[in-house]
Scaffold this motif. Structure first.
Motif, PDB file in Angstrom:
ATOM      1  N   SER A 139       0.814  -1.222   0.000  1.00 16.98           N
ATOM      2  CA  SER A 139       0.000   0.000   0.000  1.00 16.98           C
ATOM      3  C   SER A 139       0.845   1.268   0.000  1.00 16.98           C
ATOM      4  N   ASP A 171      -6.537   1.483 -11.340  1.00 11.61           N
ATOM      5  CA  ASP A 171      -7.448   1.774 -10.228  1.00 11.61           C
ATOM      6  C   ASP A 171      -6.688   2.351  -9.033  1.00 11.61           C
ATOM      7  N   LYS A 172      -5.521   1.763  -8.725  1.00 11.32           N
ATOM      8  CA  LYS A 172      -4.769   2.260  -7.568  1.00 11.32           C
ATOM      9  C   LYS A 172      -4.235   3.656  -7.829  1.00 11.32           C
ATOM     10  N   MET A 174      -5.548   5.924  -9.759  1.00  9.17           N
ATOM     11  CA  MET A 174      -6.658   6.867  -9.716  1.00  9.17           C
ATOM     12  C   MET A 174      -7.080   7.152  -8.280  1.00  9.17           C
ATOM     13  N   GLN A 175      -7.010   6.144  -7.425  1.00 12.14           N
ATOM     14  CA  GLN A 175      -7.373   6.341  -6.022  1.00 12.14           C
ATOM     15  C   GLN A 175      -6.328   7.167  -5.282  1.00 12.14           C
ATOM     16  N   ASN A 176      -5.065   6.969  -5.661  1.00 13.22           N
ATOM     17  CA  ASN A 176      -3.979   7.684  -4.998  1.00 13.22           C
ATOM     18  C   ASN A 176      -2.942   8.107  -6.037  1.00 13.22           C
ATOM     19  N   LYS A 203     -13.484   9.481 -16.745  1.00 13.64           N
ATOM     20  CA  LYS A 203     -13.016   9.436 -15.353  1.00 13.64           C
ATOM     21  C   LYS A 203     -11.655  10.101 -15.234  1.00 13.64           C
ATOM     22  N   THR A 207     -10.672  13.534 -13.119  1.00 14.27           N
ATOM     23  CA  THR A 207      -9.714  13.406 -12.013  1.00 14.27           C
ATOM     24  C   THR A 207      -8.522  14.340 -12.157  1.00 14.27           C
TER      25      THR A 207
END
Length: 238
Positions: A139, A171-172, A174-176, A203, A207
């Motif tokens: 992470s 996905d990761k 875009m999340q962070n 998207k 963002t």
């Protein structure tokens, strides 16, 4: 005659209906089993594609570039052979000798350098796969390939290939967004993801500030987002 009399089912009717129901149940079960097998094969195929690097991608990255000069050096030798009747004996001998020398030198160099190119390409592949794997599993891992690779073209091709079949990278990020500290890697994650998920273009626009995106990413996301909006508009107008 009393119309309220309960009538009996026709002989064999209930058994026939039960048989029909059982056949339908078997058909549905077979269809579900076939769909499950197809889905499993698709998952296995996509996993294999994601974990393997097709040889043609290594060729695209420049594995055989050093063989261009040997092929070019063959041209004068071939011309000497084609025009041998037009050349005098000394001229033909000199031309053939010089051409043969350069052909031998070029082929010798290519044979010598190819294993080295193949080795550092494999080293790059290992580094890129290891980095992207850690990025997905850890992470707090920050993805940055700036100082880890020898061939930028190989990195571009491989990161796009991995991202195309593994949406977890996209996905990761875009999340962070701060988890990727390499603009080239971020660009290739997006370009690879768009190959299999063009609908993600909007998207991306929602963002990130489009003015901060690399030019190629700007063009891609704008085109895909416009195509999606046009498609949705055409569907609503029907």
């Amino acid at each position: 005659m009393n119309n309220d009399t309960v009538k009996q089912a026709f002989p064999g009717y209930n058994a026939e209906q039960e048989r029909i129901v059982q056949q339908e149940q078997k058909r549905v079960a077979r269809a579900m089993e076939k769909a499950a097998k197809t889905a499993a094969k698709r998952v296995a195929r996509d996993k294999k594609r994601a974990e393997s690097l097709p040889p043609f991608l290594m060729v695209r990255a420049g594995l055989l570039n050093q063989w261009v000069w040997p092929l070019i050096s063959c041209i004068p030798l071939a011309l000497c052979g084609i025009n041998k009747e037009k050349l005098s004996e000394p001229a033909r001998a000199v031309c053939s000798g010089i051409s043969a020398f350069f052909v031998c030198m070029a082929f010798g160099w290519s044979i010598y350098i190819t294993p080295s190119v193949n080795k550092w390409m494999k080293d790059d592949i290992f580094q890129i796969r290891n980095a992207t794997s850690r990025y997905l599993k850890e992470s707090d891992y920050q993805l940055d390939l700036t100082d880890q690779i020898n061939c930028e073209k190989l990195a571009r091709i491989l990161v796009q290939h991995i991202s195309k079949y593994n949406p977890g990278l996209f996905d990761k990020m875009m999340q962070n967004p701060d988890s990727v500290d390499d603009i080239n890697v971020a660009e290739n994650i997006i370009l690879g993801h768009l190959k299999s998920h063009p609908d993600a273009a909007q998207k991306i626009l929602d963002t990130f500030d489009i003015e901060t995106m690399p030019t190629k990413v700007q063009r891609k996301v704008n085109r895909y987002a416009n195509n999606l909006r046009n498609y949705m508009s055409s569907q609503k107008s029907r």
